[in-house]
Design a protein around this motif. Structure first.
Motif, short mmCIF file in Angstrom:
data_model
loop_
_atom_site.label_atom_id
_atom_site.label_comp_id
_atom_site.label_asym_id
_atom_site.label_seq_id
_atom_site.Cartn_x
_atom_site.Cartn_y
_atom_site.Cartn_z
N TYR A 199 11.73 -0.30 3.56
CA TYR A 199 10.42 0.07 3.04
C TYR A 199 10.45 1.43 2.36
N ASP A 200 11.27 2.36 2.85
CA ASP A 200 11.40 3.65 2.18
C ASP A 200 11.87 3.50 0.75
N ASP A 201 12.77 2.54 0.51
CA ASP A 201 13.31 2.33 -0.84
C ASP A 201 12.40 1.47 -1.70
N GLU A 202 12.01 0.31 -1.20
CA GLU A 202 11.35 -0.69 -2.02
C GLU A 202 9.87 -0.89 -1.66
N GLY A 203 9.38 -0.11 -0.71
CA GLY A 203 7.99 -0.27 -0.28
C GLY A 203 7.05 0.72 -0.95
N CYS A 204 5.78 0.47 -0.77
CA CYS A 204 4.74 1.33 -1.35
C CYS A 204 3.52 1.34 -0.44
N ALA A 205 2.98 2.52 -0.21
CA ALA A 205 1.71 2.65 0.50
C ALA A 205 0.65 2.94 -0.55
N ALA A 206 -0.23 1.98 -0.80
CA ALA A 206 -1.18 2.09 -1.90
C ALA A 206 -2.60 2.28 -1.37
N LEU A 207 -3.20 3.39 -1.74
CA LEU A 207 -4.59 3.69 -1.39
C LEU A 207 -5.31 4.06 -2.68
N ARG A 208 -6.33 3.31 -3.03
CA ARG A 208 -7.02 3.56 -4.29
C ARG A 208 -8.48 3.13 -4.17
N LEU A 209 -9.28 3.62 -5.08
CA LEU A 209 -10.70 3.31 -5.10
C LEU A 209 -10.99 2.17 -6.08
N TYR A 210 -11.92 1.32 -5.70
CA TYR A 210 -12.37 0.27 -6.61
C TYR A 210 -13.86 0.07 -6.41
N ALA A 211 -14.43 -0.91 -7.03
CA ALA A 211 -15.89 -1.15 -6.98
C ALA A 211 -16.63 0.12 -7.40
N LYS A 212 -16.30 0.56 -8.65
CA LYS A 212 -16.94 1.74 -9.25
C LYS A 212 -16.71 2.99 -8.41
N GLY A 213 -15.54 3.06 -7.82
CA GLY A 213 -15.15 4.29 -7.12
C GLY A 213 -15.83 4.54 -5.80
N LYS A 214 -16.32 3.49 -5.15
CA LYS A 214 -17.05 3.69 -3.91
C LYS A 214 -16.39 3.07 -2.70
N GLU A 215 -15.38 2.23 -2.89
CA GLU A 215 -14.72 1.56 -1.78
C GLU A 215 -13.21 1.71 -1.89
N TRP A 216 -12.55 1.83 -0.73
CA TRP A 216 -11.10 1.97 -0.70
C TRP A 216 -10.42 0.60 -0.71
N LYS A 217 -9.32 0.53 -1.40
CA LYS A 217 -8.47 -0.66 -1.35
C LYS A 217 -7.12 -0.20 -0.81
N ARG A 218 -6.62 -0.89 0.22
CA ARG A 218 -5.42 -0.43 0.93
C ARG A 218 -4.43 -1.57 1.09
N ASN A 219 -3.15 -1.28 0.86
CA ASN A 219 -2.10 -2.23 1.23
C ASN A 219 -0.74 -1.53 1.27
N VAL A 220 0.11 -2.07 2.11
CA VAL A 220 1.51 -1.64 2.17
C VAL A 220 2.32 -2.80 1.61
N THR A 221 3.04 -2.54 0.54
CA THR A 221 3.75 -3.63 -0.14
C THR A 221 5.26 -3.43 -0.11
N LEU A 222 5.97 -4.52 -0.25
CA LEU A 222 7.41 -4.51 -0.37
C LEU A 222 7.78 -5.44 -1.50
N ALA A 223 8.58 -4.95 -2.46
CA ALA A 223 8.94 -5.74 -3.64
C ALA A 223 10.43 -6.02 -3.66
N SER A 224 10.79 -7.20 -4.14
CA SER A 224 12.20 -7.58 -4.25
C SER A 224 12.35 -8.76 -5.20
N ASN A 225 13.52 -8.86 -5.82
CA ASN A 225 13.85 -10.04 -6.61
C ASN A 225 14.34 -11.19 -5.74
N SER A 226 14.54 -10.92 -4.45
CA SER A 226 15.05 -11.93 -3.54
C SER A 226 13.91 -12.50 -2.69
#
Length: 229
Positions: free
Chosen positions: A111-138
């Motif tokens: 996860y340190d290499d290929e993961g991401c901790a994503a925290l961002r605002l949506y719904a006109k900047g009033k609500e948080w969107k959160r996810n921890v993702t892992l990306a791979s071609n496999s």
């Protein structure tokens, strides 16, 4: 029995690393912009193989790397995986059969290499969107990691293809969402990468900093804009 040191090394070479064994050239290389992760790789190699000076350099993009062409080290990596290309990697059987403390280190390093901790605002900047993702071609790798996460009581979402109609981009993503799952990820796996660890901490704090709590919400937005030093 695989050690925690080498479990982390396996994840790193499977992630941001590379192993090449040609007729005249061979090397195993770990590339990462994060000093802490490169230092950890050097320490783990030393613990596993004894004092081992690693060649330092940077690629054409300026990303720093550590590498060695010591045969004994390369053969150890090849014992667990014969192919380290991005679409061919998978979780070695020795990791699946290891105890949870070893699996944790493998997952954290990946996860340190290929993961991401994503925290961002949506719904006109009033609500948080959160996810921890892992990306791979496999796809196989992500399916196996999805199963491993369940051993830590972490439920993840359906694996998706980022661009299903693309013939070039064949990357898949596994996401962790929901307060309980994100907290369990932090407690049981987490990040060593400072910026990702900070984002994960902010992600959990954000559950108490919603738009109804004006002061906390404002502080959280300002904190998210502060770059990591």
């Amino acid at each position: 029995m695989i050690s925690k040191n080498f479990a982390r090394c396996l994840a790193k070479i499977s992630g941001d690393g590379n192993l090449y064994w040609g007729k005249s050239t061979r090397y195993v290389r770990y590339s990462n912009t994060c000093d802490e992760l490169r230092d950890e790789f050097q320490k783990d190699i030393n613990e596993e193989f004894g004092s081992t000076p690693l060649t330092k350099g940077s690629n054409n993009s300026g990303v720093k790397f550590l590498q060695t062409n010591r045969r004994i080290i390369m053969e150890r990596f090849l014992f667990y995986l014969r192919n380290y290309t991005s679409s061919a990697i998978y979780v070695p059987e020795s990791i699946k059969q290891a105890d949870k403390s070893v699996q944790k280190e493998y997952l954290r390093a990946f996860y340190d290499d290929e993961g991401c901790a994503a925290l961002r605002l949506y719904a006109k900047g009033k609500e948080w969107k959160r996810n921890v993702t892992l990306a791979s071609n496999s796809l196989r790798l992500l399916e196996e990691i999805k199963t491993m996460l369940l051993d830590f009581d972490i439920e993840s979402n359906k694996i998706i293809r980022n661009k299903p109609n693309s013939n070039k981009d064949k990357c898949y993503t596994l996401a962790i969402t929901g307060k309980d799952n994100i907290i369990k990820f932090k407690e049981n796996i987490g990040f060593k990468h400072p910026n990702k660890a900070r984002k994960l901490d902010l992600m959990i704090l954000s559950y108490k900093a919603n738009s109804r709590n004006t002061e906390a919400f404002g502080n959280m937005k300002r904190e998210l804009m502060i770059p990591l030093k």
